[in-house]
Design a protein around this motif. Structure first.
Motif, PDB file in Angstrom:
ATOM      1  N   UNK A   1      -8.171   2.360   4.004  1.00  0.00           N
ATOM      2  CA  UNK A   1      -7.383   1.181   4.390  1.00  0.00           C
ATOM      3  C   UNK A   1      -8.052  -0.105   3.926  1.00  0.00           C
ATOM      4  N   UNK A   2      -9.377  -0.094   3.855  1.00  0.00           N
ATOM      5  CA  UNK A   2     -10.114  -1.289   3.445  1.00  0.00           C
ATOM      6  C   UNK A   2      -9.871  -1.670   1.988  1.00  0.00           C
ATOM      7  N   UNK A   3      -9.177  -0.794   1.227  1.00  0.00           N
ATOM      8  CA  UNK A   3      -8.922  -1.069  -0.187  1.00  0.00           C
ATOM      9  C   UNK A   3      -7.738  -2.016  -0.405  1.00  0.00           C
ATOM     10  N   UNK A   4      -6.966  -2.310   0.632  1.00  0.00           N
ATOM     11  CA  UNK A   4      -5.791  -3.173   0.446  1.00  0.00           C
ATOM     12  C   UNK A   4      -6.217  -4.618   0.191  1.00  0.00           C
ATOM     13  N   UNK A   5      -5.332  -5.407  -0.343  1.00  0.00           N
ATOM     14  CA  UNK A   5      -5.604  -6.820  -0.646  1.00  0.00           C
ATOM     15  C   UNK A   5      -5.553  -7.626   0.653  1.00  0.00           C
ATOM     16  N   UNK A   6      -6.733  -7.890   1.203  1.00  0.00           N
ATOM     17  CA  UNK A   6      -6.773  -8.583   2.492  1.00  0.00           C
ATOM     18  C   UNK A   6      -6.555 -10.094   2.368  1.00  0.00           C
ATOM     19  N   UNK A   7      -6.515 -10.585   1.156  1.00  0.00           N
ATOM     20  CA  UNK A   7      -6.150 -11.989   0.989  1.00  0.00           C
ATOM     21  C   UNK A   7      -4.635 -12.158   1.117  1.00  0.00           C
ATOM     22  N   UNK A   8      -3.921 -11.069   0.907  1.00  0.00           N
ATOM     23  CA  UNK A   8      -2.460 -11.068   0.992  1.00  0.00           C
ATOM     24  C   UNK A   8      -1.975 -10.547   2.338  1.00  0.00           C
TER      25      UNK A   8
ATOM     26  N   UNK B   1      -8.314   4.904   9.849  1.00  0.00           N
ATOM     27  CA  UNK B   1      -8.514   3.454   9.822  1.00  0.00           C
ATOM     28  C   UNK B   1      -9.937   3.021   9.482  1.00  0.00           C
ATOM     29  N   UNK B   2     -10.929   3.690  10.042  1.00  0.00           N
ATOM     30  CA  UNK B   2     -12.298   3.185   9.958  1.00  0.00           C
ATOM     31  C   UNK B   2     -13.100   3.692   8.766  1.00  0.00           C
ATOM     32  N   UNK B   3     -12.716   4.816   8.183  1.00  0.00           N
ATOM     33  CA  UNK B   3     -13.436   5.324   7.012  1.00  0.00           C
ATOM     34  C   UNK B   3     -13.218   4.368   5.841  1.00  0.00           C
ATOM     35  N   UNK B   4     -14.298   3.956   5.184  1.00  0.00           N
ATOM     36  CA  UNK B   4     -14.203   2.938   4.124  1.00  0.00           C
ATOM     37  C   UNK B   4     -14.485   3.509   2.738  1.00  0.00           C
TER      38      UNK B   4
END
Length: 213
Positions: free
Chosen positions: A25-32, A198-201
């Motif tokens: 999940x951490x791979x998504x564009x968190x600026x967007x 959710x938490x696995x990065x």
């Protein structure tokens, strides 16, 4: 929840989640995407699955449909015993999964959880849950699910399949003597599942929910 065991055979195919590499999940564009809402309509089967070591061995020996049928037949008596114990402490798997998913999202701090006007919506579909063989003759809680994140336009942003099991395991006779073990195992499995989703990065591969096979 209905618990008609013969129908569970048809659910096996949906648990074969083996295949390609999955992004965290951490791979998504968190600026967007800064906020997320959890879709309250969490899909769950209308019955749980029951597997034990005897049925697993039959499925391994027979293979194919014959193996599935032989395994189901051998697990019938155990299923009825487990079902009787589970009914003494019924669980709302939808509520359990929702609670742990919300907790995992809050812990991750990747996205702020909001109730409305979110940048993205997280949908959870439970593909199977129940009890399966662990540590030989013991049973543990097992759950498999798919998480899908969509944007405001409904387009898919991210998707991941995972399964998890409980840390607590017990013999069937011990579950009969202490039916509260079932909700404990289901709760632990759902918590472990939410953490994986959710938490696995790191990147992970789809794997088979082996205790259900």
């Amino acid at each position: 929840m209905k618990t008609r065991y013969p129908r569970a055979i048809a659910s096996v195919a949906s648990l074969l989640l083996a295949g390609c590499v999955q992004q965290p999940l951490s791979s998504i564009d968190r600026s967007k995407y800064k906020t997320v809402a959890l879709n309250p309509d969490i899909k769950v089967p209308d019955h749980y699955l029951y597997r034990d070591i005897t049925g697993k061995r039959w499925r391994g020996l027979g293979g194919g449909l014959i193996g599935l049928l032989a395994g189901a037949a051998s697990e019938g008596p155990g299923f009825h015993r487990f079902d009787a114990a589970a009914k003494k402490n019924p669980i709302d798997i939808r509520a359990v999964v929702r609670r742990h998913t919300e907790n995992a999202l809050s812990t991750s701090q990747l996205l702020k959880v909001v109730s409305a006007n979110a940048d993205a919506t997280l949908k959870i579909e439970v593909q199977g849950y129940g009890a399966g063989p662990e540590n030989g003759r013991e049973l543990g809680g097992i759950i498999a699910a798919r998480a899908t994140l969509t944007g405001r336009d409904g387009k898919e942003i991210w998707k991941k399949d995972e399964w998890a099991n409980s840390s607590t395991t017990a013999l069937l006779e011990n579950i009969e003597a202490n039916p509260s073990l079932w909700p404990k195992m289901a709760n632990e499995a759902a918590e472990a599942l939410a953490k994986k989703l959710v938490l696995v990065t790191t990147k992970t591969g789809r794997t088979v929910a082996e205790p259900f096979m």
